[in-house]
Design a protein around this motif. Structure first.
Motif, PDB file in Angstrom:
ATOM      1  N   TRP A   1       0.831  -1.210   0.000  1.00 59.63           N
ATOM      2  CA  TRP A   1       0.000   0.000   0.000  1.00 59.63           C
ATOM      3  C   TRP A   1       0.859   1.250   0.000  1.00 59.63           C
ATOM      4  O   TRP A   1       0.559   2.218  -0.698  1.00 59.63           O
ATOM      5  CB  TRP A   1      -0.911  -0.015   1.216  1.00 59.63           C
ATOM      6  N   GLN A   2       1.951   1.262   0.785  1.00 59.28           N
ATOM      7  CA  GLN A   2       2.835   2.420   0.815  1.00 59.28           C
ATOM      8  C   GLN A   2       3.474   2.650  -0.552  1.00 59.28           C
ATOM      9  O   GLN A   2       3.570   3.788  -1.028  1.00 59.28           O
ATOM     10  CB  GLN A   2       3.900   2.241   1.886  1.00 59.28           C
ATOM     11  N   GLN A   3       3.909   1.543  -1.186  1.00 55.98           N
ATOM     12  CA  GLN A   3       4.494   1.693  -2.520  1.00 55.98           C
ATOM     13  C   GLN A   3       3.468   2.228  -3.516  1.00 55.98           C
ATOM     14  O   GLN A   3       3.786   3.099  -4.332  1.00 55.98           O
ATOM     15  CB  GLN A   3       5.034   0.345  -2.989  1.00 55.98           C
ATOM     16  N   GLU A   4       2.246   1.719  -3.440  1.00 56.56           N
ATOM     17  CA  GLU A   4       1.205   2.212  -4.328  1.00 56.56           C
ATOM     18  C   GLU A   4       0.894   3.679  -4.046  1.00 56.56           C
ATOM     19  O   GLU A   4       0.639   4.453  -4.973  1.00 56.56           O
ATOM     20  CB  GLU A   4      -0.058   1.366  -4.168  1.00 56.56           C
ATOM     21  N   ALA A   5       0.942   4.066  -2.757  1.00 55.69           N
ATOM     22  CA  ALA A   5       0.704   5.468  -2.432  1.00 55.69           C
ATOM     23  C   ALA A   5       1.815   6.346  -2.998  1.00 55.69           C
ATOM     24  O   ALA A   5       1.548   7.432  -3.541  1.00 55.69           O
ATOM     25  CB  ALA A   5       0.593   5.636  -0.912  1.00 55.69           C
ATOM     26  N   GLU A   6       3.082   5.885  -2.866  1.00 57.38           N
ATOM     27  CA  GLU A   6       4.191   6.655  -3.436  1.00 57.38           C
ATOM     28  C   GLU A   6       4.082   6.746  -4.949  1.00 57.38           C
ATOM     29  O   GLU A   6       4.329   7.805  -5.543  1.00 57.38           O
ATOM     30  CB  GLU A   6       5.518   6.007  -3.027  1.00 57.38           C
ATOM     31  N   GLU A   7       3.718   5.624  -5.597  1.00 57.62           N
ATOM     32  CA  GLU A   7       3.555   5.643  -7.048  1.00 57.62           C
ATOM     33  C   GLU A   7       2.419   6.594  -7.443  1.00 57.62           C
ATOM     34  O   GLU A   7       2.530   7.325  -8.430  1.00 57.62           O
ATOM     35  CB  GLU A   7       3.254   4.225  -7.541  1.00 57.62           C
ATOM     36  N   ALA A   8       1.354   6.575  -6.656  1.00 59.50           N
ATOM     37  CA  ALA A   8       0.250   7.490  -6.953  1.00 59.50           C
ATOM     38  C   ALA A   8       0.693   8.942  -6.800  1.00 59.50           C
ATOM     39  O   ALA A   8       0.316   9.810  -7.599  1.00 59.50           O
ATOM     40  CB  ALA A   8      -0.938   7.189  -6.038  1.00 59.50           C
ATOM     41  N   ALA A   9       1.508   9.228  -5.770  1.00 57.96           N
ATOM     42  CA  ALA A   9       2.004  10.593  -5.595  1.00 57.96           C
ATOM     43  C   ALA A   9       2.902  11.002  -6.766  1.00 57.96           C
ATOM     44  O   ALA A   9       2.824  12.130  -7.268  1.00 57.96           O
ATOM     45  CB  ALA A   9       2.767  10.700  -4.268  1.00 57.96           C
ATOM     46  N   ARG A  10       3.756  10.043  -7.195  1.00 57.76           N
ATOM     47  CA  ARG A  10       4.623  10.351  -8.346  1.00 57.76           C
ATOM     48  C   ARG A  10       3.801  10.620  -9.602  1.00 57.76           C
ATOM     49  O   ARG A  10       4.086  11.555 -10.367  1.00 57.76           O
ATOM     50  CB  ARG A  10       5.589   9.190  -8.593  1.00 57.76           C
ATOM     51  N   LEU A  11       2.770   9.799  -9.803  1.00 58.98           N
ATOM     52  CA  LEU A  11       1.917  10.002 -10.979  1.00 58.98           C
ATOM     53  C   LEU A  11       1.173  11.329 -10.892  1.00 58.98           C
ATOM     54  O   LEU A  11       0.981  12.007 -11.912  1.00 58.98           O
ATOM     55  CB  LEU A  11       0.922   8.844 -11.095  1.00 58.98           C
ATOM     56  N   ARG A  12       0.767  11.695  -9.668  1.00 55.64           N
ATOM     57  CA  ARG A  12       0.109  12.998  -9.535  1.00 55.64           C
ATOM     58  C   ARG A  12       1.070  14.135  -9.870  1.00 55.64           C
ATOM     59  O   ARG A  12       0.688  15.124 -10.498  1.00 55.64           O
ATOM     60  CB  ARG A  12      -0.437  13.150  -8.117  1.00 55.64           C
ATOM     61  N   THR A  13       2.366  13.998  -9.451  1.00 54.86           N
ATOM     62  CA  THR A  13       3.353  15.032  -9.772  1.00 54.86           C
ATOM     63  C   THR A  13       3.578  15.117 -11.277  1.00 54.86           C
ATOM     64  O   THR A  13       3.617  16.205 -11.868  1.00 54.86           O
ATOM     65  CB  THR A  13       4.668  14.723  -9.056  1.00 54.86           C
ATOM     66  N   GLU A  14       3.725  13.937 -11.918  1.00 53.37           N
ATOM     67  CA  GLU A  14       3.916  13.943 -13.371  1.00 53.37           C
ATOM     68  C   GLU A  14       2.687  14.516 -14.078  1.00 53.37           C
ATOM     69  O   GLU A  14       2.818  15.229 -15.079  1.00 53.37           O
ATOM     70  CB  GLU A  14       4.188  12.515 -13.853  1.00 53.37           C
ATOM     71  N   ALA A  15       1.536  14.198 -13.566  1.00 54.81           N
ATOM     72  CA  ALA A  15       0.329  14.753 -14.168  1.00 54.81           C
ATOM     73  C   ALA A  15       0.309  16.277 -14.052  1.00 54.81           C
ATOM     74  O   ALA A  15      -0.107  16.979 -14.979  1.00 54.81           O
ATOM     75  CB  ALA A  15      -0.911  14.149 -13.513  1.00 54.81           C
ATOM     76  N   GLY A  16       0.765  16.789 -12.885  1.00 56.58           N
ATOM     77  CA  GLY A  16       0.845  18.240 -12.740  1.00 56.58           C
ATOM     78  C   GLY A  16       1.814  18.866 -13.736  1.00 56.58           C
ATOM     79  O   GLY A  16       1.528  19.914 -14.335  1.00 56.58           O
ATOM     80  N   ASP A  17       2.999  18.200 -13.925  1.00 58.17           N
ATOM     81  CA  ASP A  17       3.965  18.703 -14.906  1.00 58.17           C
ATOM     82  C   ASP A  17       3.379  18.674 -16.315  1.00 58.17           C
ATOM     83  O   ASP A  17       3.560  19.618 -17.111  1.00 58.17           O
ATOM     84  CB  ASP A  17       5.244  17.878 -14.854  1.00 58.17           C
ATOM     85  N   LEU A  18       2.693  17.591 -16.625  1.00 59.41           N
ATOM     86  CA  LEU A  18       2.086  17.506 -17.954  1.00 59.41           C
ATOM     87  C   LEU A  18       1.026  18.581 -18.151  1.00 59.41           C
ATOM     88  O   LEU A  18       0.893  19.147 -19.246  1.00 59.41           O
ATOM     89  CB  LEU A  18       1.472  16.113 -18.152  1.00 59.41           C
ATOM     90  N   ARG A  19       0.263  18.856 -17.079  1.00 63.12           N
ATOM     91  CA  ARG A  19      -0.720  19.921 -17.207  1.00 63.12           C
ATOM     92  C   ARG A  19      -0.039  21.263 -17.455  1.00 63.12           C
ATOM     93  O   ARG A  19      -0.533  22.094 -18.238  1.00 63.12           O
ATOM     94  CB  ARG A  19      -1.582  19.980 -15.940  1.00 63.12           C
TER      95      ARG A  19
END
Length: 605
Positions: A479-497
């Motif tokens: 779950w922690q790894q998935e949470a970190e991956e989700a945070a990373r994806l949210r950061t990349e999504a922000g950069d893409l936006r």
């Protein structure tokens, strides 16, 4: 009449936040609360122990009418609120001797209504006798049943039970506690837009106090009073209702499995509660509950842990019903409905005391897996729990808790076997040998082998427990790894936006430049068409630029300047060379104009 323990109940202020939080956990398909640790249901045992009402004998069933005007006038001397209605005003049912308008304290504290009715009724009935006393006794009973046991959401009182009050000698033979539970289940199943709950709500409060003590919503008043509702007092909370409901939800999502009390009544003395003794045959059974046209199935098989058993995997109930309740429009056409005939199958089930609930499961593991798969997305989404939509972590917690319970049970068995072995050795004596008494030696050997087998089972169970701990830890790590991956994806999504915004801005600029080029094209086209109309040859750009009368004017101006004397004002002045910056600007301007008009010039050529 069977209302003695119920009429001796003390005042209990309503915990509105707790009732609202529990209502939001109610599932209308299985008529049960959905918690992270599984299903929970107020049972008939809870009703009889908390309220003292009977849950045995005859079901609350009979005939319902479309219009109760004639019955109300004949039995109560009152008129119903509307022509077609089962409700009468509470103040009218209370009558002049007691009741009247509710005091401000009654409006603030709904439990105060119970005490005021009891006190005023005793005074009024003590001064009356004969037909007048019977008349007022029916009024009092319609208040107790229609406002407390089968309570409505507003101030009016339900008079569906009026046909059962015609013969006052048989009123105490009905299972009013079962009717109370059926009415409460039906009220909890209303839509989420309806925030208020009808019925005897103190039952839910005290039920939560006993089964979920970690919530801390109540405090003991008298530790040995019966029925159990007399023992508790609501612990007042000054916070806002929304804040209280949120805190209760967070607490329900984070209650450890071991803090849930499944069997809180094991230490109770049933000899002091004869109403509990009479209700024992109806405990621990799947049974249909009746309250006139409200018929609800009590799914006790979902909570076999309340009987001290392990929960087995069962087929979870759905919305499918073996019968359909009459709608409002049908009841308006039908003048009266005999429910003893319409639902005779469910009534027979009540008379046969339902079906006994048994469980052969040795652990709760399979149930927790099935429960998480069925209700994972609906239950495991609390704010204080890890994001667990499929219920994997919570399911592992439940399985681990079940394993710990098995270990404790086996440890108790081991201790008991070793105690038996010690007693057997003491009986044999230290001096006895296997030759003197072979039978006792065989018994000792059997006890020793049994103890060894139990110890081996305990060791295996401890290994399983350690394995469960590891699985839960691995699930938390995942779950922690998935949470970190989700945070990373949210950061990349922000950069893409951000990049997308920049590209959109660049596209807007290019679009504006293209519009400028289109306007320039239009101007050149208009100039070309005007030149064609004026007779200017358009064979080449050089001819267009030099073939006009402007060339003659330029030659005349040059000859005039050559004839002008030195230093005259007509002679062109010597100009200073342009600065490098100006040259760069002019170069860029010329270059921009070149790239802008070059395609048009080439097209014209």
């Amino acid at each position: 009449m069977g209302f003695g323990p119920f009429l001796r109940l003390e005042e209990l202020a309503l915990d509105v936040a707790l009732i609202q939080a529990l209502k939001e956990k109610w599932d209308t398909e299985c008529h049960a609360f959905l918690f992270p640790w599984g299903h929970m249901i107020p049972t008939l045992e809870d009703v009889v122990r908390i309220t003292g009402l009977r849950v045995d004998s005859q079901a609350v069933m009979g005939v319902t009418y479309n219009i109760y005007q004639e019955l109300a006038e004949r039995l109560l001397g009152l008129a119903v609120m509307r022509e077609r209605s089962s409700l009468i005003p509470r103040t009218g049912a209370a009558g002049e001797p007691w009741g009247g308008e509710r005091s401000p304290r009654d409006r603030r504290e709904p439990g105060r209504l119970h005490d005021s009715m009891m006190e005023d009724a005793r005074v009024a009935l003590a001064e009356e006798e004969g037909a007048v006393a019977v008349h007022d006794l029916r009024r009092f009973l319609i208040l107790v049943i229609g406002k407390l046991i089968l309570g409505t959401r507003g101030d009016p009182v339900s008079c569906r039970c009026l046909p059962l009050l015609e013969d006052l000698s048989s009123v105490g033979n009905y299972a009013w506690g079962a009717a109370l539970l059926a009415h409460l289940f039906d009220s909890l199943g209303t839509t989420s837009r309806v925030t208020r709950v009808a019925g005897f709500l103190p039952l839910l409060q005290v039920w939560a106090y006993h089964h979920l003590p970690s919530l801390g919503r109540g405090e003991l008043r008298w530790a040995s009073a019966v029925p159990l509702l007399r023992r508790w007092r609501f612990r007042w909370d000054e916070q806002s209702l929304h804040r209280q409901v949120t805190m209760i939800h967070d607490a329900l999502d984070s209650v450890p499995f071991g803090h849930v009390q499944w069997t809180p009544y094991v230490t109770e003395d049933d000899a002091a509660q004869p109403w509990v003794e009479r209700g024992h045959p109806y405990f621990g059974r799947d049974i249909w509950l009746h309250s006139f046209n409200t018929v609800v199935l009590l799914h006790h098989r979902l909570v076999t842990r309340a009987l001290g058993l392990h929960q087995s995997v069962v087929e979870f109930p759905t919305r499918q019903r073996p019968w359909e309740r009459l709608g409002r429009s049908f009841r308006g056409i039908q003048q009266k409905t005999d429910w003893t005939v319409r639902i005779c199958e469910q009534l027979t089930d009540w008379e046969q005391r339902g079906r006994e609930v048994v469980s052969e499961a040795t652990s709760d593991e399979d149930y927790f897996r099935a429960y998480a798969q069925r209700y994972g997305a609906q239950v495991y989404k609390g704010s204080r729990r890890p994001l667990d939509p499929e219920g994997q972590i919570s399911s592992l917690e439940g399985i681990l808790h079940s394993t710990i319970q098995q270990r404790d049970d086996l440890q108790a068995v081991v201790d008991q076997v070793w105690a038996e072995l010690d007693r057997a050795q003491q009986m044999v004596g230290c001096a006895s040998s296997s030759r003197e008494d072979p039978g006792r030696s065989v018994l000792e050997g059997q006890l020793a082998s049994a103890a060894a087998r139990v110890e081996d089972a305990l060791v295996q169970l401890q290994e399983r427990e350690a394995s469960r701990w590891r699985q839960e830890a691995e699930a938390v790590v995942r779950w922690q790894q998935e949470a970190e991956e989700a945070a990373r994806l949210r950061t990349e999504a922000g950069d893409l936006r951000t990049q997308l915004g920049e590209e959109r801005h660049r596209c807007d600029m290019l679009r504006s430049e293209m519009k400028g080029m289109e306007r320039a094209l239009a101007l050149v086209g208009r100039s070309r068409s005007a030149a064609s109309r004026s007779g200017i040859p358009s064979g080449s750009v050089g001819h267009y630029l030099t073939g006009s009368s402007g060339q003659q004017r330029n030659e005349e101006e040059a000859r005039r300047q050559e004839r002008a004397p030195e230093g005259s004002e007509t002679r062109p002045r010597a100009m200073a060379p342009p600065s490098p910056a100006l040259l760069r600007v002019r170069g860029r301007t010329v270059e921009g104009l070149y790239f802008l008009f070059a395609p048009f010039v080439m097209y014209m050529i």
